[in-house]
Design a protein around this motif. Sequence first.
Motif, mmCIF file in Angstrom:
data_model
loop_
_atom_site.group_PDB
_atom_site.id
_atom_site.type_symbol
_atom_site.label_atom_id
_atom_site.label_comp_id
_atom_site.label_asym_id
_atom_site.label_seq_id
_atom_site.Cartn_x
_atom_site.Cartn_y
_atom_site.Cartn_z
ATOM 1 N N GLY A 78 0.813 -1.222 0.000
ATOM 2 C CA GLY A 78 0.000 0.000 0.000
ATOM 3 C C GLY A 78 0.842 1.265 0.000
ATOM 4 N N LYS B 274 -0.848 7.635 9.961
ATOM 5 C CA LYS B 274 -1.040 6.463 9.097
ATOM 6 C C LYS B 274 0.223 5.612 9.069
ATOM 7 C CE LYS B 274 -2.798 3.765 5.923
ATOM 8 N NZ LYS B 274 -3.940 2.892 6.191
ATOM 9 N N SER C 130 -2.489 -1.989 6.523
ATOM 10 C CA SER C 130 -3.249 -2.264 5.299
ATOM 11 C C SER C 130 -2.255 -2.515 4.174
ATOM 12 C CB SER C 130 -4.180 -1.105 4.944
ATOM 13 O OG SER C 130 -3.453 0.089 4.773
ATOM 14 N N GLY D 268 -4.318 -1.156 -1.627
ATOM 15 C CA GLY D 268 -5.575 -0.421 -1.564
ATOM 16 C C GLY D 268 -6.281 -0.567 -2.901
ATOM 17 N N GLU E 2 -8.717 5.221 -1.989
ATOM 18 C CA GLU E 2 -9.517 4.876 -0.822
ATOM 19 C C GLU E 2 -10.878 5.541 -0.871
ATOM 20 O OE1 GLU E 2 -6.910 5.430 2.605
ATOM 21 O OE2 GLU E 2 -5.664 3.997 1.477
ATOM 22 N N LYS E 3 -11.890 4.747 -0.528
ATOM 23 C CA LYS E 3 -13.279 5.196 -0.614
ATOM 24 C C LYS E 3 -13.499 6.538 0.066
ATOM 25 C CE LYS E 3 -17.454 2.411 -0.595
ATOM 26 N NZ LYS E 3 -17.689 2.600 -2.024
ATOM 27 N N GLN E 4 -12.979 6.653 1.277
ATOM 28 C CA GLN E 4 -13.186 7.874 2.059
ATOM 29 C C GLN E 4 -12.620 9.096 1.351
ATOM 30 O OE1 GLN E 4 -11.443 7.257 6.035
ATOM 31 N NE2 GLN E 4 -13.117 8.544 6.750
ATOM 32 N N ARG F 102 -11.969 9.395 -1.909
ATOM 33 C CA ARG F 102 -12.741 9.647 -3.130
ATOM 34 C C ARG F 102 -14.012 10.411 -2.783
ATOM 35 N NH1 ARG F 102 -13.519 3.958 -6.030
ATOM 36 N NH2 ARG F 102 -13.924 5.166 -7.924
ATOM 37 N N GLY G 272 -2.425 2.121 -7.370
ATOM 38 C CA GLY G 272 -2.934 3.013 -6.331
ATOM 39 C C GLY G 272 -1.896 4.005 -5.852
ATOM 40 N N ASN H 290 -0.698 4.843 0.306
ATOM 41 C CA ASN H 290 -1.740 4.979 1.335
ATOM 42 C C ASN H 290 -1.418 6.093 2.328
ATOM 43 O OD1 ASN H 290 0.283 3.533 2.714
ATOM 44 N ND2 ASN H 290 -0.936 1.667 2.902
ATOM 45 N N GLN I 284 -2.453 9.278 0.676
ATOM 46 C CA GLN I 284 -3.911 9.365 0.696
ATOM 47 C C GLN I 284 -4.419 9.793 2.073
ATOM 48 O OE1 GLN I 284 -6.397 6.679 -1.645
ATOM 49 N NE2 GLN I 284 -4.578 5.465 -2.113
#
Lengths: 397, 514
Positions: free
Chosen positions: A247, B169, B180, B183, B188-190, B192, B398, B401, B404
């Motif tokens: 990630g 994070k 995590s 992704g 990441e959904k949040q 977006r 992606g 993270n 993000q």
Amino acid sequence: MEKLRNGYLFPEIAMRELEHMKKYPTAKVISLGIGDTTEPIPDVVTSSMANHARRLSTVEGYRGYGAEQGNKALRKAIAETLYGDLPIKDTEIFVSDGSQCDISRLQLLLGSNVTIAVQDPTFPAYIDSSVIIGQTGDFQDETGKYQNIEYMPCRPQNNFFPDLTTTATTDVIFICSPNNPTGHAASRKQLEQLVEFARANGSIIIFDSAYAAYVTDDSPRSIFEIPGAREVAIEISSFSKFAGFTGVRLGWTVVPDELLFSNGFPVIKDFNRIVCTCFNGASSVAQAGGLACLSSDGLMAVQSVVDYYKENAKILGDTFTSLGLDVYGGINAPYAWVHFPGMKSWDVFTELLEKTHIITVPGCGFGPGGEEHIRVSAFGHRECILEASRRLKSLLS
Amino acid sequence: MPSDVALSRENLGFQITIFENGGVVIKLFQLSENTLEALTLRIETGVSVSASKNMYSLMSSSPSISSSSSSFLGQTHFDSRNPNARLPTKDSWICKCVATPPTETTAHTTKVSRNANMAKLQAGYLFPEIARRRSAHMLKYPDGQVISLGIGDTTEPIPEVITFGMAKKAHALSTLEGYSGYGAEQGEKQLRAAIASTYYGDLSLEESDIFVSDGAKSDISRLQVMFGSNVTMAVQDPSYPAYVDSSVILGQTGQFQKDVEKYRKIEYMKCNPENGFFPDLSTVSRTDIIFFCSPNNPTGNAATREQLTRLVQFAKDNGSILVYDSAYAMYISDDSPRSIFEIPGAKEVAIEVSSFSKYAGFTGVRLGWTVVPKELLYSDGFPVAKDFNRIVCTTFNGASNISQAGGLACLSPEGLEAMHKVVSFYKENTNIIMETFISLGFSVYGGKNSPYVWVHFPGQSSWDVFSEILEKTHVVTTPGSGFGPAGDGFIRVCAFGHRGNVLEACKRFKQLYK
């Protein structure tokens, strides 16, 4: 784009996992499908990233654009730490946001007029990126192959290494070792033959060494261990499976100065241009983490996570073996490649999922040569791996 | 004689001699170790090599310096009449020799043809060139106190609320609950959802229309990969170089025409003071794709609602896809549109690309996004978003993270307020720079709605002005012709800098041009 069949393999698997979880909301699904790391990143590495992030809020510590090729200290550390005695210069290393992106950037570099050879089975990104860039013909349903790609079968019978005597000449040869999905690590002799083959045919090898950290025996960890490789090979690699950076996103590509196009033009020049034009560098935070991974403390810490996954692979491999199945890989890679003779791999995938709630990856997703096989990945918490073993034993014994 | 020479990079130095007859000799030689950083110099075709007495001397009438090297040479074109050149006489010293012999005698070459599209590119990407000249200048004048208003690189620290989000994070990745792996490739959904609601709230765009990335530059190339080689494109002239360069790389263009400084098959839409920096669409040929950046890099001009309405109509009428770069939207001061989707009908013709780089100082952190509306369809009705999704899943994995997490913190109320403060700071810099040039009697454009000031130097070559400014004030700017032929005669001055440096730079401009 129209030539592509279906979606990319791993989102497909993810979708099926979601569907299954909806169907069985109380089932404890165990994911041994997508090769996604599960164990926390060692503190020494994440602290470094956190510190770097915090320093970005200070006048002295703030950094804007980095060099597109990567942070110099990191490039040096990769050269010295991971290529040790091999004469790889820091200037030949291009830090990236991961192999998946590098593969496509290399395809952009090469353009649509080159031909490629891939192992069969193979990590799907080499083929899919080739289709997207326009190097291939149409997909043929009967064979499960794209026209204009040379598929090099890798089976137990040929020791999972292409029979180069029957391989047609192509401009580019993608080789992944240790291999995803078969788990096979090519021997020194096999790689010497490959380099010789590439030299004789004037081909470029793109060597994917993302799993080098998993090598247990004395199989080469880099193509550049083979004499003559500098004039025929590019190597791509990644922190994903090495440091749990799936990630965080960090990888690198090595393009030796000696690698030349047919007109004598250095490939590294063009790759540098691609990197400067189509990319803007890996995240500085990720690069700080990479540097920490390559410190002596960091190396020890990430290697112990790698060892943890290798132990998982052994447990899974032993499980399948005890059930009388032929299992390959697992020793030099975090993947077990299990043979289910006479069965279609999607059927095996579905049956395993339905009956044991374990996600795997059907071998045919990696190419027609993957049929009858299932890839089981060893990334998971130990208790999940053990539980998965138990379920497999009760289903298959 | 080889036309390409690869030279060993260790301890290389050079000397340029311009002869009275206009010929130029560049001699390369070893320097002692502590005088130079290691560099690699590669000379493009047009240069021939002759070896004499253990020395390689290169004869060239117009050397062009390639993209992979740091270069000590201040210009790509030598003008033997340049009064500013201070060069040694042709009898001056040369020390011992140098380069590794040309490689072609024993080296293995593959049989893989170089990608012809790469060969079409002229020199290196613009900003590494600027960086090289800056480095060369700094080596030449180690006490020169160089001020960089060239590459649009942010300089102010990232607000703590944002870096705290990233640090948090990072630490979480060391915990079982917080770790995590991969992704979603789309982001990441949040995040977006936060982008959709923050920037597109009233515009009925949703989380699923947003694709988070590692920045606009990467997105531009991914869009080009998606479009393929068989599309035609239009760009503003001048424009951010990545649109043209990525088009060349993908094979959408013909050869570069040196006389007009344009690539064949690209439709260049001139933007100059005469047309208010908006193309005269009545003279623009139809293309499949139209790249449009507003607020504009490099001119700083923000298109009006009326102009964008015409642009959307133009795209609609021609069945074109508009790729709208809104990376500088937060710099808008007036009521110019911040998103193409403010224009009715845009969802059926446009893709929007944006970035946290210039909002949050994320130039090194790497985070951006692309909006592909569901309504955007290819000629056969196939949704463009589906193909973009496939590209993102196959050629990308992606955005980081941690980046993000930073992005999410940016879009918190506190984060938004903090970003506005930094943007305002840069805007104040822009005002200072604009006022300076205006007070010196220049025609100045941009500035109001962007961090770029576009200064007119009528009748002058922008690289010459760039060099003069650099030599005489030690301030790095960007020559307008680097953005396209219509950029010649202009200099882009960017407003990213510490206040002190900006003020000092303006002081030096005043001294130079008073």
